[in-house]
Design a protein around this motif. Structure first.
Motif, PDB file in Angstrom:
ATOM      1  N   PRO A 170       0.839  -1.200   0.000  1.00  0.00           N
ATOM      2  CA  PRO A 170       0.000   0.000   0.000  1.00  0.00           C
ATOM      3  C   PRO A 170       0.878   1.255   0.000  1.00  0.00           C
ATOM      4  O   PRO A 170       1.886   1.289   0.717  1.00  0.00           O
ATOM      5  CB  PRO A 170      -0.788  -0.098   1.307  1.00  0.00           C
ATOM      6  CG  PRO A 170      -0.692  -1.505   1.737  1.00  0.00           C
ATOM      7  CD  PRO A 170       0.538  -2.082   1.133  1.00  0.00           C
ATOM      8  N   PRO A 171       0.562   2.269  -0.812  1.00  0.00           N
ATOM      9  CA  PRO A 171       1.471   3.408  -0.980  1.00  0.00           C
ATOM     10  C   PRO A 171       1.834   4.133   0.314  1.00  0.00           C
ATOM     11  O   PRO A 171       2.984   4.519   0.490  1.00  0.00           O
ATOM     12  CB  PRO A 171       0.726   4.344  -1.940  1.00  0.00           C
ATOM     13  CG  PRO A 171      -0.649   3.807  -2.071  1.00  0.00           C
ATOM     14  CD  PRO A 171      -0.622   2.370  -1.682  1.00  0.00           C
ATOM     15  N   SER A 172       0.863   4.281   1.239  1.00  0.00           N
ATOM     16  CA  SER A 172       1.176   5.025   2.469  1.00  0.00           C
ATOM     17  C   SER A 172       2.218   4.285   3.296  1.00  0.00           C
ATOM     18  O   SER A 172       3.103   4.895   3.894  1.00  0.00           O
ATOM     19  CB  SER A 172      -0.075   5.213   3.329  1.00  0.00           C
ATOM     20  OG  SER A 172      -1.107   5.716   2.568  1.00  0.00           O
ATOM     21  N   TRP A 173       2.119   2.978   3.306  1.00  0.00           N
ATOM     22  CA  TRP A 173       3.066   2.154   4.055  1.00  0.00           C
ATOM     23  C   TRP A 173       4.409   2.143   3.370  1.00  0.00           C
ATOM     24  O   TRP A 173       5.458   2.327   3.987  1.00  0.00           O
ATOM     25  CB  TRP A 173       2.499   0.745   4.210  1.00  0.00           C
ATOM     26  CG  TRP A 173       3.482  -0.211   4.824  1.00  0.00           C
ATOM     27  CD1 TRP A 173       4.052  -1.290   4.212  1.00  0.00           C
ATOM     28  CD2 TRP A 173       4.016  -0.168   6.150  1.00  0.00           C
ATOM     29  NE1 TRP A 173       4.908  -1.916   5.069  1.00  0.00           N
ATOM     30  CE2 TRP A 173       4.906  -1.251   6.268  1.00  0.00           C
ATOM     31  CE3 TRP A 173       3.832   0.692   7.234  1.00  0.00           C
ATOM     32  CZ2 TRP A 173       5.611  -1.515   7.438  1.00  0.00           C
ATOM     33  CZ3 TRP A 173       4.545   0.424   8.399  1.00  0.00           C
ATOM     34  CH2 TRP A 173       5.420  -0.661   8.498  1.00  0.00           C
ATOM     35  N   GLU A 174       4.393   1.931   2.053  1.00  0.00           N
ATOM     36  CA  GLU A 174       5.624   1.869   1.269  1.00  0.00           C
ATOM     37  C   GLU A 174       6.413   3.175   1.395  1.00  0.00           C
ATOM     38  O   GLU A 174       7.634   3.159   1.570  1.00  0.00           O
ATOM     39  CB  GLU A 174       5.274   1.594  -0.203  1.00  0.00           C
ATOM     40  CG  GLU A 174       6.404   1.762  -1.204  1.00  0.00           C
ATOM     41  CD  GLU A 174       7.439   0.660  -1.129  1.00  0.00           C
ATOM     42  OE1 GLU A 174       7.310  -0.212  -0.252  1.00  0.00           O
ATOM     43  OE2 GLU A 174       8.383   0.684  -1.941  1.00  0.00           O
ATOM     44  N   GLU A 175       5.698   4.292   1.353  1.00  0.00           N
ATOM     45  CA  GLU A 175       6.373   5.594   1.454  1.00  0.00           C
ATOM     46  C   GLU A 175       7.046   5.738   2.822  1.00  0.00           C
ATOM     47  O   GLU A 175       8.150   6.255   2.925  1.00  0.00           O
ATOM     48  CB  GLU A 175       5.349   6.714   1.217  1.00  0.00           C
ATOM     49  CG  GLU A 175       5.926   8.114   1.121  1.00  0.00           C
ATOM     50  CD  GLU A 175       6.730   8.358  -0.159  1.00  0.00           C
ATOM     51  OE1 GLU A 175       6.597   7.566  -1.117  1.00  0.00           O
ATOM     52  OE2 GLU A 175       7.502   9.328  -0.186  1.00  0.00           O
TER      53      GLU A 175
END
Lengths: 280, 264
Positions: free
Chosen positions: A21-26
């Motif tokens: 998920p983008p928020s986690w990956e970021e």
């Protein structure tokens, strides 16, 4: 083959069909690039202070200069029923300067990084974080003239000063969240930064910085509670002006506004940030 | 024109599972949505939108690209300006997410795309090494560990503590190359190899790239210099307006590309 030190020894895999998920990956990537954030902050501070004689002095004198002008105008032209008005005023100004500059800088830094970000991979949030970090350091420096004025005006700082960092932290989270939201829009329309400058000066006058909240008629005063910046400002200003912590409801409202804005800003930004390379 | 393909889609799917594949591109497409007129402001956008006057034109920079690069393999990318070469590198460097298709990259990437990315002319060479190194994803202690080696390779000596604005462009480029190649990576991305420094230094850069290749580093090289491609690369891909025009042995593809009539 020897793996690059600092990276995991198993081969890292980037697979577009299998992205977290983008928020986690970021967040994960930001942690990996944390030394870059420190480097960017030190670059900003060095390039700001290296070649000017005034350097740090300027950061100290700027709020004092503004204070001199404003307290002259407001204690003589408009008389507010506030004892120690300069302390009240300077606390508000220092706070607002940080908030306005940082939320704008977050967006500007991203656009500065823009050309770089179309060439090499760097988590996009590092520029937002470093802008906030630089702002916080300048904010901390401007506490020196603020505390000096407070002492000159006769207040004796006590343990309530320990609440100041909480107010600063809330201010940083809020400024970062607003900046990230602004950046998400500015990716497409850079002119929102200009629109934001207009909005933020209106916001400045709607927040009790130059004047006490009592100038609002009693029946309208509840509307102040809708202004998240007001609660956060109170968490910061109350200890230094009144010598005691802000009320628990104010602290609660401030923390919800600050953390909520940051979380929403983070999610929106992380989801949209990969589009930056498409804006050439 | 006959299009040569060495691998069927099923073949590349099998290869994607092989652990020695460093880059796998499966039907990768990149679409830029280009407004007919550049609309750079929200005000303008709002007005146009209300008038329903925005016409977007799709521009496919890459269209259905399949490519696999194995460990230790060097693949050159040739093609005319606007054929999608830089876009291909950006997709692999994970700067650009493809509009469609799948990209798999295994291992650490050393991008030699913009040598000296983020260099600041007011900072010293030393400070810039740390800034540049962290931009490439290395930690502070990684950089401290390699610092002496980087300065030695860049042949900067005492200049390392002078501000970058006092450097010649060759010195800055040398420093950038030294930082970019100081760590072992699994994959080297190169855009226009070696416009760096004088002839002696270019020789040194080539040596270093050769050394990396002997250690099974995969190399993806974009270049207009066909001689460099046929000398350095095992295979080559010819990109033609976003699609694969030909792929195969480097010398063969380059020869074919040379024969292509120049049209506009």
């Amino acid at each position: 083959m020897k793996a690059v030190a600092g990276h995991s020894s198993a081969l890292s895999v980037y697979d577009t069909a299998n992205l977290p998920p983008p928020s986690w990956e970021e967040l994960v990537q930001l942690w990996r690039y944390r030394d870059l954030v420190a480097q960017l902050i030190s670059r900003d501070l060095k390039t700001r202070y290296k070649r000017s004689i005034l350097g740090v002095t300027w950061t100290l004198l700027n709020p004092l200069g503004m204070l001199a002008v404003l307290s002259l105008v407001f204690s003589n032209l408009f008389r507010f029923d506030l004892p120690n008005y300069p302390v009240y005023l300077l606390a508000g100004i220092v706070f607002w300067t940080f908030f306005a500059q940082t939320s704008t800088a977050v967006t500007n830094h991203l656009l500065w990084g823009g050309t770089l970000l179309t060439r090499i991979y760097v988590p996009r949030s590092v520029f937002a974080l470093s802008a906030t970090g630089t702002g916080l350091i300048n904010f901390a420096i401007s506490l020196i003239p603020l505390l000096a004025i407070a002492v000159l005006e006769g207040s004796r700082p006590d343990f309530s000063v320990l609440w100041l960092p909480l107010g600063m932290l809330f201010a940083a989270a809020f400024a970062l969240g607003i900046g990230l939201l602004l950046s998400s829009v500015a990716l497409e329309f850079p002119d929102v930064i200009d629109m934001y400058q207009i909005a933020i000066s209106a916001w400045y006058f709607l927040t009790p910085i130059l004047y006490p909240q009592q100038i609002f008629p009693e029946s309208y005063r509840w509307a102040l509670n809708l202004n998240p910046a007001y609660h956060i400002l109170e968490v910061f200003r109350h200890p230094i002006y009144w010598g005691s912590a802000a009320g628990p409801l104010t602290i609660l409202a401030a923390s919800v506004s600050a953390v909520g804005t940051l979380v929403i800003g983070w999610i929106v930004f992380a989801t949209r940030a990969h589009q930056i390379a498409y804006r050439v | 024109m006959r299009r040569a393909r060495t691998k069927s889609p099923t073949g590349s799917r099998n290869l994607s599972l092989a652990s020695d594949a460093r880059i796998v591109l499966q039907d990768v497409s990149v679409r830029y949505s280009v407004p007919h007129e550049r609309i750079a402001s929200f005000k303008e956008y709002a007005i146009r939108r209300l008038q329903r006057r925005i016409v977007f034109e799709d521009f496919w920079a890459l269209k259905g690209i399949n490519l696999t690069v194995a460990a230790g393999e060097s693949v050159g990318v040739v093609g005319r300006n606007g054929a999608g070469k830089s876009t291909l590198l950006r997709v692999v460097a994970r700067v650009l997410r493809p509009t469609a298709g799948r990209v798999i990259v295994r291992g650490n990437v050393a991008p030699l795309l913009e040598v000296g990315a983020g260099f600041h002319h007011e900072l010293t060479g030393r400070e810039n090494v740390f800034l540049n190194g962290t931009l490439l994803g290395h930690t502070r202690s990684d950089i401290e560990e390699r610092f002496a080696e980087i300065v030695a390779f860049a042949e900067l000596g005492d200049f390392i503590d002078s501000p970058l604005r006092t450097y010649s462009s060759g010195m800055a480029a040398r420093l950038g190359f030294a930082v970019a190649t100081a760590w072992e990576a699994e994959l080297l991305l190169v855009d226009e190899l070696l416009a760096v420094g004088d002839e002696a230094f270019q020789e040194k850069c080539l040596d270093r790239i050769d050394a990396l290749r002997r250690r099974k580093v995969a190399l993806l090289l974009v270049s207009h210099d066909l001689a460099v491609v046929s000398r350095t690369c095992d295979r080559a891909v010819w990109l033609d307006r976003g699609t694969v025009g030909a792929v195969g042995a480097a010398a063969e593809v380059v020869a074919r590309y040379r024969l292509m009539p120049v049209t506009t």
